[in-house]
Design an enzyme around this catalytic site. Structure first.
Site, mmCIF file in Angstrom:
data_model
loop_
_atom_site.group_PDB
_atom_site.id
_atom_site.type_symbol
_atom_site.label_atom_id
_atom_site.label_comp_id
_atom_site.label_asym_id
_atom_site.label_seq_id
_atom_site.Cartn_x
_atom_site.Cartn_y
_atom_site.Cartn_z
ATOM 1 N N ARG A 222 31.982 -14.870 -14.866
ATOM 2 C CA ARG A 222 29.870 -15.428 -13.699
ATOM 3 C C ARG A 222 29.163 -15.442 -14.458
ATOM 4 N NH1 ARG A 222 30.374 -10.886 -8.279
ATOM 5 N NH2 ARG A 222 28.303 -11.420 -9.415
ATOM 6 N N ARG B 224 33.614 -8.035 -17.064
ATOM 7 C CA ARG B 224 34.300 -8.649 -15.765
ATOM 8 C C ARG B 224 35.033 -9.831 -15.840
ATOM 9 N NH1 ARG B 224 31.106 -8.212 -10.283
ATOM 10 N NH2 ARG B 224 29.725 -9.320 -10.689
HETATM 11 P P1 AP5 Z 1 32.913 -5.230 -9.095
HETATM 12 O O1 AP5 Z 1 34.163 -4.567 -7.358
HETATM 13 O O2 AP5 Z 1 33.282 -6.635 -9.034
HETATM 14 O O3 AP5 Z 1 31.594 -4.992 -8.333
HETATM 15 P P2 AP5 Z 1 30.558 -5.452 -7.836
HETATM 16 O O4 AP5 Z 1 29.612 -3.868 -7.362
HETATM 17 O O5 AP5 Z 1 31.236 -5.861 -6.308
HETATM 18 O O6 AP5 Z 1 30.019 -5.641 -8.423
HETATM 19 P P3 AP5 Z 1 28.932 -7.748 -8.372
HETATM 20 O O7 AP5 Z 1 28.086 -7.430 -9.070
HETATM 21 O O8 AP5 Z 1 29.432 -8.634 -7.191
HETATM 22 O O9 AP5 Z 1 28.004 -6.917 -7.781
HETATM 23 P P4 AP5 Z 1 26.008 -7.544 -7.233
HETATM 24 O O10 AP5 Z 1 26.150 -6.837 -5.546
HETATM 25 O O11 AP5 Z 1 25.394 -7.937 -8.065
HETATM 26 O O12 AP5 Z 1 26.579 -9.235 -6.743
HETATM 27 P P5 AP5 Z 1 26.578 -10.644 -5.321
HETATM 28 O O13 AP5 Z 1 27.698 -11.495 -5.593
HETATM 29 O O14 AP5 Z 1 26.530 -9.234 -4.501
HETATM 30 O O15 AP5 Z 1 33.647 -4.498 -10.271
HETATM 31 C C1 AP5 Z 1 32.248 -5.098 -11.723
HETATM 32 C C2 AP5 Z 1 33.751 -5.099 -12.406
HETATM 33 O O16 AP5 Z 1 34.352 -3.724 -12.945
HETATM 34 C C3 AP5 Z 1 34.878 -5.515 -12.496
HETATM 35 O O17 AP5 Z 1 35.295 -6.812 -13.403
HETATM 36 C C4 AP5 Z 1 35.855 -4.581 -12.247
HETATM 37 O O18 AP5 Z 1 37.226 -4.881 -12.377
HETATM 38 C C5 AP5 Z 1 35.421 -3.177 -12.952
HETATM 39 N N1 AP5 Z 1 35.826 -1.644 -11.906
HETATM 40 C C6 AP5 Z 1 35.399 -1.962 -10.621
HETATM 41 N N2 AP5 Z 1 35.744 -0.873 -10.449
HETATM 42 C C7 AP5 Z 1 36.313 0.158 -11.513
HETATM 43 C C8 AP5 Z 1 36.636 1.456 -11.833
HETATM 44 N N3 AP5 Z 1 36.375 2.504 -10.847
HETATM 45 N N4 AP5 Z 1 36.886 2.165 -13.057
HETATM 46 C C9 AP5 Z 1 36.966 0.491 -13.799
HETATM 47 N N5 AP5 Z 1 36.204 -0.572 -13.907
HETATM 48 C C10 AP5 Z 1 36.328 -0.504 -13.074
HETATM 49 O O19 AP5 Z 1 25.516 -11.429 -5.525
HETATM 50 C C11 AP5 Z 1 25.188 -11.458 -6.625
HETATM 51 C C12 AP5 Z 1 23.650 -12.419 -6.747
HETATM 52 O O20 AP5 Z 1 23.563 -13.092 -5.371
HETATM 53 C C13 AP5 Z 1 22.526 -11.935 -6.312
HETATM 54 O O21 AP5 Z 1 21.940 -11.323 -8.086
HETATM 55 C C14 AP5 Z 1 21.504 -11.760 -5.600
HETATM 56 O O22 AP5 Z 1 20.532 -13.053 -6.009
HETATM 57 C C15 AP5 Z 1 22.670 -13.223 -4.080
HETATM 58 N N6 AP5 Z 1 22.682 -11.957 -3.472
HETATM 59 C C16 AP5 Z 1 24.138 -11.792 -2.634
HETATM 60 N N7 AP5 Z 1 23.219 -10.862 -1.319
HETATM 61 C C17 AP5 Z 1 22.208 -10.987 -1.273
HETATM 62 C C18 AP5 Z 1 21.236 -10.436 -1.065
HETATM 63 N N8 AP5 Z 1 22.008 -9.260 0.946
HETATM 64 N N9 AP5 Z 1 20.438 -10.516 -0.813
HETATM 65 C C19 AP5 Z 1 20.056 -11.302 -1.124
HETATM 66 N N10 AP5 Z 1 20.897 -12.057 -2.209
HETATM 67 C C20 AP5 Z 1 21.378 -11.578 -2.829
#
Ligand code: AP5
Length: 216
Positions: free
Chosen positions: A158, A125
């Site tokens: 990231r 990604r």
């Molecule tokens: P993408 O759409 O970016 O995936 P995503 O599900 O949004 O993944 P994230 O890593 O952003 O989710 P996350 O939940 O770990 O991170 P967050 O930022 O919330 O797709 C991924 C890749 O696959 C891309 O390259 C895309 O192009 C590709 N792709 C997508 N669909 C595809 C398909 N169908 N086929 C092929 N390729 C595809 O959280 C980050 C951090 O913040 C956490 O670790 C935590 O420390 C903190 N945090 C955030 N929210 C909270 C919370 N509520 N509570 C506590 N801590 C939190």
């Protein structure tokens, strides 16, 4: 329309949220994006959150619940929203249910993928530093390496998309977030979507669920 996008890290929540906001004109509320913005601006919240995010751990519930309550009180949430990355623990889900009363979430879209798919998606990604556009070096690379097609911003990897951190994020997901699948299934709100299909196929599957909700 009030939606939750639930799924493992890298399941495609952000990718699908981009499509839903275009079509349904509701804001995407990503706790990850809010936290990263605070890390970038070196706010007090950002400095605290960074320690957890770098290790792939969850930021404490009380911090996140406070952020979400403030965000949902803003004007642009009046006609609905998509929650992306929240809730992530049972206490967060319970706090949301309480905060919304007597209103409630319309649907929880659970994008289901295996660990192998997550690792392939996250390790390749790339994201735009400026507008947040999401790329994948195999399936959807930017036309010019390192440059966003949409805004010309810098496309980067990231910090938490390194292999060791990805593995810990997955472990944390299985332990703390996956129980929400049962929580929302028991409340009759969960719809499971096969996240291994192509981006457009998944978008169509989600669209057919949302078109049945109707109204805002
Ligand atoms: P993408 O759409 O970016 O995936 P995503 O599900 O949004 O993944 P994230 O890593 O952003 O989710 P996350 O939940 O770990 O991170 P967050 O930022 O919330 O797709 C991924 C890749 O696959 C891309 O390259 C895309 O192009 C590709 N792709 C997508 N669909 C595809 C398909 N169908 N086929 C092929 N390729 C595809 O959280 C980050 C951090 O913040 C956490 O670790 C935590 O420390 C903190 N945090 C955030 N929210 C909270 C919370 N509520 N509570 C506590 N801590 C939190």
């Amino acid at each position: 329309m009030k939606l939750i996008l639930l799924g493992a890290p890298g399941a495609g929540k952000g990718t699908q949220a981009e499509k839903i906001i275009d079509k349904y004109k509701i804001p995407q509320i990503s706790t990850g994006d809010i936290l990263r913005e605070n890390v970038k601006n070196q706010t007090e919240l950002g400095l605290k959150a960074k320690e957890y995010m770098e290790k792939g751990e969850l930021v404490p519930d009380d911090v996140i619940i406070g952020i979400i309550k403030d965000r949902l009180a803003k004007d642009d949430c009046r006609n609905g929203y998509i929650l992306d990355g929240f809730p992530r623990t049972i206490p967060q889900a319970e706090a949301l249910t309480e905060a919304l009363k007597p209103d409630k979430i319309d649907k929880v879209i659970f994008i289901n993928v295996s660990d192998d798919v997550v690792i392939e998606r996250l390790s390749l990604r790339r994201v735009c530093k400026n507008c947040g556009a999401i790329y994948h070096m195999k399936y959807n690379p930017p036309k010019e390496e390192g440059v966003c097609d949409k805004c010309g911003g810098e496309v980067y990897q990231r910090d938490d998309d390194k292999e060791e951190t990805i593995k810990n994020r997955l472990k944390v997901y299985r332990e703390q977030t996956e129980p929400l699948v049962k929580y929302y299934s028991d409340s009759g709100l969960l719809v499971e979507i096969d996240g291994t299909k192509s981006v457009d196929e998944i978008a169509n599957d989600i669209d057919s669920v949302l078109s049945k909700i109707g109204g805002n």
